[in-house]
Write an enzyme that holds these catalytic residues in place. Sequence first.
Site, mmCIF file in Angstrom:
data_model
loop_
_atom_site.group_PDB
_atom_site.id
_atom_site.type_symbol
_atom_site.label_atom_id
_atom_site.label_comp_id
_atom_site.label_asym_id
_atom_site.label_seq_id
_atom_site.Cartn_x
_atom_site.Cartn_y
_atom_site.Cartn_z
ATOM 1 N N HIS A 48 58.950 -11.192 32.310
ATOM 2 C CA HIS A 48 60.075 -11.969 31.786
ATOM 3 C C HIS A 48 59.593 -12.838 30.641
ATOM 4 N N THR B 28 51.611 12.788 2.300
ATOM 5 C CA THR B 28 52.816 11.982 2.083
ATOM 6 C C THR B 28 52.775 10.684 2.888
ATOM 7 N N GLU C 228 42.751 19.837 -1.012
ATOM 8 C CA GLU C 228 43.806 18.848 -1.283
ATOM 9 C C GLU C 228 44.028 18.754 -2.788
ATOM 10 N N LYS D 276 56.433 1.140 5.269
ATOM 11 C CA LYS D 276 56.433 0.190 6.389
ATOM 12 C C LYS D 276 55.738 -1.126 5.996
ATOM 13 N N ASP E 251 55.510 19.453 8.131
ATOM 14 C CA ASP E 251 56.851 19.562 7.525
ATOM 15 C C ASP E 251 57.135 20.951 6.964
ATOM 16 N N GLY F 72 72.224 8.837 2.635
ATOM 17 C CA GLY F 72 72.237 7.694 3.555
ATOM 18 C C GLY F 72 71.628 8.041 4.891
ATOM 19 N N ASN F 73 70.382 8.538 4.860
ATOM 20 C CA ASN F 73 69.703 8.771 6.137
ATOM 21 C C ASN F 73 68.414 7.940 6.136
ATOM 22 N N TYR F 74 67.301 8.494 6.623
ATOM 23 C CA TYR F 74 66.088 7.682 6.788
ATOM 24 C C TYR F 74 65.697 6.926 5.520
HETATM 25 C C1 LIG Z 1 59.347 7.545 2.116
HETATM 26 C C2 LIG Z 1 58.959 8.234 3.395
HETATM 27 C C3 LIG Z 1 58.813 7.493 4.552
HETATM 28 C C4 LIG Z 1 58.449 8.122 5.739
HETATM 29 N N1 LIG Z 1 58.332 7.366 6.870
HETATM 30 C C5 LIG Z 1 58.003 7.962 8.039
HETATM 31 C C6 LIG Z 1 57.840 7.206 9.217
HETATM 32 O O1 LIG Z 1 58.007 5.990 9.227
HETATM 33 N N2 LIG Z 1 57.484 7.850 10.340
HETATM 34 C C7 LIG Z 1 57.282 9.205 10.370
HETATM 35 O O2 LIG Z 1 56.949 9.735 11.427
HETATM 36 N N3 LIG Z 1 57.420 9.948 9.265
HETATM 37 C C8 LIG Z 1 57.775 9.360 8.100
HETATM 38 N N4 LIG Z 1 57.898 10.117 6.974
HETATM 39 C C9 LIG Z 1 57.657 11.563 7.059
HETATM 40 C C10 LIG Z 1 56.160 11.866 7.040
HETATM 41 O O3 LIG Z 1 55.569 11.257 5.911
HETATM 42 C C11 LIG Z 1 55.934 13.361 6.997
HETATM 43 O O4 LIG Z 1 56.615 13.964 8.068
HETATM 44 C C12 LIG Z 1 54.455 13.705 7.116
HETATM 45 O O5 LIG Z 1 53.710 13.097 6.105
HETATM 46 C C13 LIG Z 1 54.298 15.214 7.041
HETATM 47 O O6 LIG Z 1 52.950 15.526 7.107
HETATM 48 P P1 LIG Z 1 52.447 16.973 6.750
HETATM 49 O O7 LIG Z 1 51.169 17.106 7.472
HETATM 50 O O8 LIG Z 1 53.474 17.982 6.987
HETATM 51 O O9 LIG Z 1 52.218 17.008 5.178
HETATM 52 P P2 LIG Z 1 52.025 15.937 4.043
HETATM 53 O O10 LIG Z 1 51.676 14.606 4.586
HETATM 54 O O11 LIG Z 1 53.187 16.029 3.152
HETATM 55 O O12 LIG Z 1 50.729 16.489 3.284
HETATM 56 C C14 LIG Z 1 50.707 17.684 2.573
HETATM 57 C C15 LIG Z 1 49.510 17.659 1.646
HETATM 58 O O13 LIG Z 1 49.333 18.944 1.091
HETATM 59 C C16 LIG Z 1 48.933 18.813 -0.260
HETATM 60 N N5 LIG Z 1 49.259 20.083 -0.924
HETATM 61 C C17 LIG Z 1 50.478 20.617 -1.161
HETATM 62 N N6 LIG Z 1 50.368 21.820 -1.768
HETATM 63 C C18 LIG Z 1 49.038 22.043 -1.909
HETATM 64 C C19 LIG Z 1 48.291 23.106 -2.470
HETATM 65 N N7 LIG Z 1 48.877 24.186 -2.981
HETATM 66 N N8 LIG Z 1 46.951 23.013 -2.476
HETATM 67 C C20 LIG Z 1 46.320 21.926 -1.957
HETATM 68 N N9 LIG Z 1 46.985 20.885 -1.418
HETATM 69 C C21 LIG Z 1 48.320 20.949 -1.382
HETATM 70 C C22 LIG Z 1 49.761 17.631 -0.753
HETATM 71 O O14 LIG Z 1 49.188 17.055 -1.910
HETATM 72 C C23 LIG Z 1 49.691 16.710 0.449
HETATM 73 O O15 LIG Z 1 48.593 15.841 0.365
HETATM 74 C C24 LIG Z 1 58.231 9.520 5.763
HETATM 75 C C25 LIG Z 1 58.359 10.273 4.589
HETATM 76 C C26 LIG Z 1 58.715 9.640 3.419
HETATM 77 C C27 LIG Z 1 58.845 10.462 2.162
HETATM 78 N N1 LIG Z 2 61.343 6.363 9.891
HETATM 79 C C1 LIG Z 2 61.058 7.645 9.731
HETATM 80 O O1 LIG Z 2 60.612 8.350 10.630
HETATM 81 C C2 LIG Z 2 61.277 8.275 8.368
HETATM 82 C C3 LIG Z 2 61.470 7.467 7.265
HETATM 83 C C4 LIG Z 2 61.660 8.075 6.031
HETATM 84 C C5 LIG Z 2 61.652 9.457 5.933
HETATM 85 N N2 LIG Z 2 61.440 10.208 7.036
HETATM 86 C C6 LIG Z 2 61.452 11.684 6.956
HETATM 87 O O2 LIG Z 2 61.590 12.077 5.610
HETATM 88 C C7 LIG Z 2 62.557 13.089 5.491
HETATM 89 C C8 LIG Z 2 63.362 12.853 4.256
HETATM 90 O O3 LIG Z 2 64.240 11.723 4.409
HETATM 91 P P1 LIG Z 2 65.616 11.665 3.655
HETATM 92 O O4 LIG Z 2 66.354 10.468 4.145
HETATM 93 O O5 LIG Z 2 65.411 11.882 2.202
HETATM 94 O O6 LIG Z 2 66.291 13.016 4.103
HETATM 95 P P2 LIG Z 2 67.309 13.421 5.243
HETATM 96 O O7 LIG Z 2 67.385 14.894 5.166
HETATM 97 O O8 LIG Z 2 66.959 12.800 6.522
HETATM 98 O O9 LIG Z 2 68.699 12.788 4.757
HETATM 99 C C9 LIG Z 2 69.237 13.080 3.517
HETATM 100 C C10 LIG Z 2 70.662 12.563 3.490
HETATM 101 O O10 LIG Z 2 71.170 12.739 2.179
HETATM 102 C C11 LIG Z 2 72.476 13.275 2.247
HETATM 103 N N3 LIG Z 2 72.681 13.960 0.987
HETATM 104 C C12 LIG Z 2 72.150 15.135 0.583
HETATM 105 N N4 LIG Z 2 72.525 15.396 -0.689
HETATM 106 C C13 LIG Z 2 73.295 14.360 -1.095
HETATM 107 C C14 LIG Z 2 73.960 14.043 -2.297
HETATM 108 N N5 LIG Z 2 73.912 14.857 -3.341
HETATM 109 N N6 LIG Z 2 74.676 12.899 -2.359
HETATM 110 C C15 LIG Z 2 74.745 12.073 -1.307
HETATM 111 N N7 LIG Z 2 74.127 12.320 -0.137
HETATM 112 C C16 LIG Z 2 73.403 13.438 -0.042
HETATM 113 C C17 LIG Z 2 72.446 14.141 3.485
HETATM 114 O O11 LIG Z 2 73.743 14.343 4.002
HETATM 115 C C18 LIG Z 2 71.584 13.309 4.430
HETATM 116 O O12 LIG Z 2 72.327 12.380 5.175
HETATM 117 C C19 LIG Z 2 63.389 13.073 6.746
HETATM 118 O O13 LIG Z 2 63.539 14.388 7.217
HETATM 119 C C20 LIG Z 2 62.635 12.209 7.717
HETATM 120 O O14 LIG Z 2 62.234 12.955 8.833
HETATM 121 C C21 LIG Z 2 61.264 9.641 8.260
#
Ligand SMILES: Cc1cc2nc3c(=O)[nH]c(=O)nc-3n(C[C@H](O)[C@H](O)[C@H](O)COP(=O)(O)OP(=O)(O)OC[C@H]3O[C@@H](n4cnc5c(N)ncnc54)[C@H](O)[C@@H]3O)c2cc1C
Ligand SMILES: NC(=O)c1ccc[n+]([C@@H]2O[C@H](COP(=O)([O-])OP(=O)(O)OC[C@H]3O[C@@H](n4cnc5c(N)ncnc54)[C@H](O)[C@@H]3O)[C@@H](O)[C@H]2O)c1
Length: 462
Positions: free
Chosen positions: A444, A40, A33, A50, A311, A181-183
Site C-alpha cells: 500500500h 532504429t 550494418e 523516450k 520488423d 495518429g498512432n504510436y
Molecule cells: C520513433 C520510434 C519510436 C519507437 N518506440 C518504440 C518503443 O518505445 N518501444 C518499442 O518496443 N518499439 C518502439 N519502436 C519500434 C522499434 O524501434 C522497432 O520495432 C525495432 O527497432 C525493430 O528492430 P529490428 O531488429 O527489426 O530492426 P532495426 O532496429 O530497424 O535495425 C535494422 C538495421 O538494419 C540495417 N540495415 C538495413 N538494411 C541493411 C543492409 N542492406 N545492409 C546492412 N544493414 C542494413 C539498418 O541500418 C538498421 O541498423 C519505435 C520506432 C520508432 C520509429
Molecule cells: N511505444 C511504442 O512501442 C512505439 C512507439 C513508436 C513507434 N512504434 C512502432 O513504430 C511503428 C510505426 O509507428 P507509426 O505510428 O508511424 O505507424 P502505425 O502504423 O502504428 O500508425 C500509422 C497511423 O497513420 C495512419 N495513416 C496512414 N496514412 C495516413 C495518412 N496519409 N494520413 C493520415 N493518417 C494516416 C494510419 O491509419 C495509422 O493510424 C509502429 O508499428 C509501432 O509498432 C512503437
Amino acid sequence: MEHYDAVIIGSGQGGTPLAKKLAQAGWKTALIEKELVGGTCVNNGCTPTKTMIASAKAAYTVAWAAKWGVEVPDFRVNLAAILHRKTQVVDQFRNGSQLGLENTANLTLIFGEAFFTGKKQIQITLTKGGSKVITANKIFIDAGTRPRVPDIPGLAEAGYFTSATLLDFNQIPEHLVILGGNYIGLEFGQMYRRFGSKVTILEHNKLFLKREDEDVAAEVQKFLRDEDIQIFTQASATRVTKTQNGLLITLETSGQESTMACSHILVAAGRIPNTNKLNVEAAGVKTDKQGYIVVNEKLETTAADIYALGDITGGPKFTHISYNDYVILYRNLLEQKHETTANRLVPYCLFTDPQVGRVGLTEKEARQQGQNIKVAKLPMTSVARAIETGDTRGLLKAIVDAESGQILGVAVVGQEGGEIMSVLQMAMVGKIDYKKMKEMVFAHPLYAESLNNLFLALDKTE
Ligand SMILES: Cc1cc2nc3c(=O)[nH]c(=O)nc-3n(C[C@H](O)[C@H](O)[C@H](O)COP(=O)(O)OP(=O)(O)OC[C@H]3O[C@@H](n4cnc5c(N)ncnc54)[C@H](O)[C@@H]3O)c2cc1C
Ligand SMILES: NC(=O)c1ccc[n+]([C@@H]2O[C@H](COP(=O)([O-])OP(=O)(O)OC[C@H]3O[C@@H](n4cnc5c(N)ncnc54)[C@H](O)[C@@H]3O)[C@@H](O)[C@H]2O)c1
C-alpha cells in the site's frame, strides 16, 4: 572469398544479440550494418524518443506545478539542452553495444550495405569504400523498416519531417501537423505540444486508435485534447503547398474539403520494409505484396538456411518482439528446441503521458471471437495512488474468461500504465486467475494495489 558459419544483416534489436550469441557458441560470424549499430530503436526510435518524452514530462509538471502547491513563476524549454541529453543517451547505448560486438571473439562487424548475389552469397558495399563478397552457411536478415511517406501531391516539394529527422531539428515548430495518429503521431504530438508547439493530428481512419477498445481510445483522446492537441479522424491531406509564411495543407475531413496553414509537417503514417535494396530474390527468399519477408512460425524464410527476424518479417513492430525473435532462433539453432512465434503474447506500451499499457485480447476482440467474458473496469479516480499523486487520468480494464477466471487481456491507461500492465501479463503467463489477484497482498499504496479493487468490482457486478 570469405566464408562464415553465420552472417547477420542489420544490427537491430534481434541481430545484435544473435550475432554475439552465435559467435560465443563458436560460430564464425559476421554482422553487417549499413549505418549505426543498434538500428532504429537505439538511434532514432525508442531510446531518443523516450529520453525526450522525459523532458516533455518535466515541462508539463512545471507548467502545472501549482496544482501540487508549488509555484513556478516562469520557465523555459531549452531544446538545445534536451537534444544534447538525447544525443548523450543514444551515444551511450550505441557505443556500449558496438564495444560489446567488437569485443566478442569469432565476430566480425562489417560496416556496409549488403545485398544478395546468390543463394548464400552476399555482396557488401563497404562504408569505407570498395566492396566485397562473402558466403555463409546460414544467413539472418534483420534489416528493419523505414518511414512510409504517403504519396501526397506537393508534400515532397514542400518538405516534411519523419520521426528520424525531427529528432535532430533544433527548433520548436510553431504549428506541427502530424499525418498519422498512432504510436509515433501521439508520442511526438504530445511531446511537441509540451515543448510549446501548436499540434494538430490528422488520422485517416474513422476510429481513433482503432486497435483499442473505444472506451480506452476515448480516454486517450480526452487527455490529449485536454492539452489542446487538435485531433481529426477520417482526415487526409490531399495536397501540400509552400506559402510565404509556411505550409498550406488541403484536407479532406469526413468528406469535406478545407485548408489548414502550419509551419511544419511530421509524417507518422507507418513503416515500410528495407527489402527494396536487398535483392532477396537472388537467394530464393520470398516477400509479400508489401515487401515484408515471408517467414513461418520458426522465422524460416522460403529459402533453406535463411532466416528473418524483427520488423522486416511484418510481425508486430516492437523492440521486444525483435529481441524475442532472436531468442526463438538461438534456442532452436543452438539448443535444438522447437520454439515458435505462435501464440506469443505481444505486450506494448504507448508512451504518452499517461501511458497506455496493453496485452492480450481487447474486449472487442474477445466478443468477436465469441468468448464468454467478464469485463473489469476501474477509473483512476478510484485509485488511491492516483489521487494522492494528483493524476487521476485513465482507467484499468481487464478481460476475464467467465468460466476459468483467467485474465485474457488488459489495458491500463495511467501513470506507469506499462508497468501495471506487466504485473497483469505475469498473472496471465503464470495462470493466476482474477480471484487470486483480487486478494493478493500488494504494498500500500501502490498502483498495483488497485488490482484488488479492479477484480473486486468484477464480482460485485455478477
Ligand atoms: C520513433 C520510434 C519510436 C519507437 N518506440 C518504440 C518503443 O518505445 N518501444 C518499442 O518496443 N518499439 C518502439 N519502436 C519500434 C522499434 O524501434 C522497432 O520495432 C525495432 O527497432 C525493430 O528492430 P529490428 O531488429 O527489426 O530492426 P532495426 O532496429 O530497424 O535495425 C535494422 C538495421 O538494419 C540495417 N540495415 C538495413 N538494411 C541493411 C543492409 N542492406 N545492409 C546492412 N544493414 C542494413 C539498418 O541500418 C538498421 O541498423 C519505435 C520506432 C520508432 C520509429
Ligand atoms: N511505444 C511504442 O512501442 C512505439 C512507439 C513508436 C513507434 N512504434 C512502432 O513504430 C511503428 C510505426 O509507428 P507509426 O505510428 O508511424 O505507424 P502505425 O502504423 O502504428 O500508425 C500509422 C497511423 O497513420 C495512419 N495513416 C496512414 N496514412 C495516413 C495518412 N496519409 N494520413 C493520415 N493518417 C494516416 C494510419 O491509419 C495509422 O493510424 C509502429 O508499428 C509501432 O509498432 C512503437
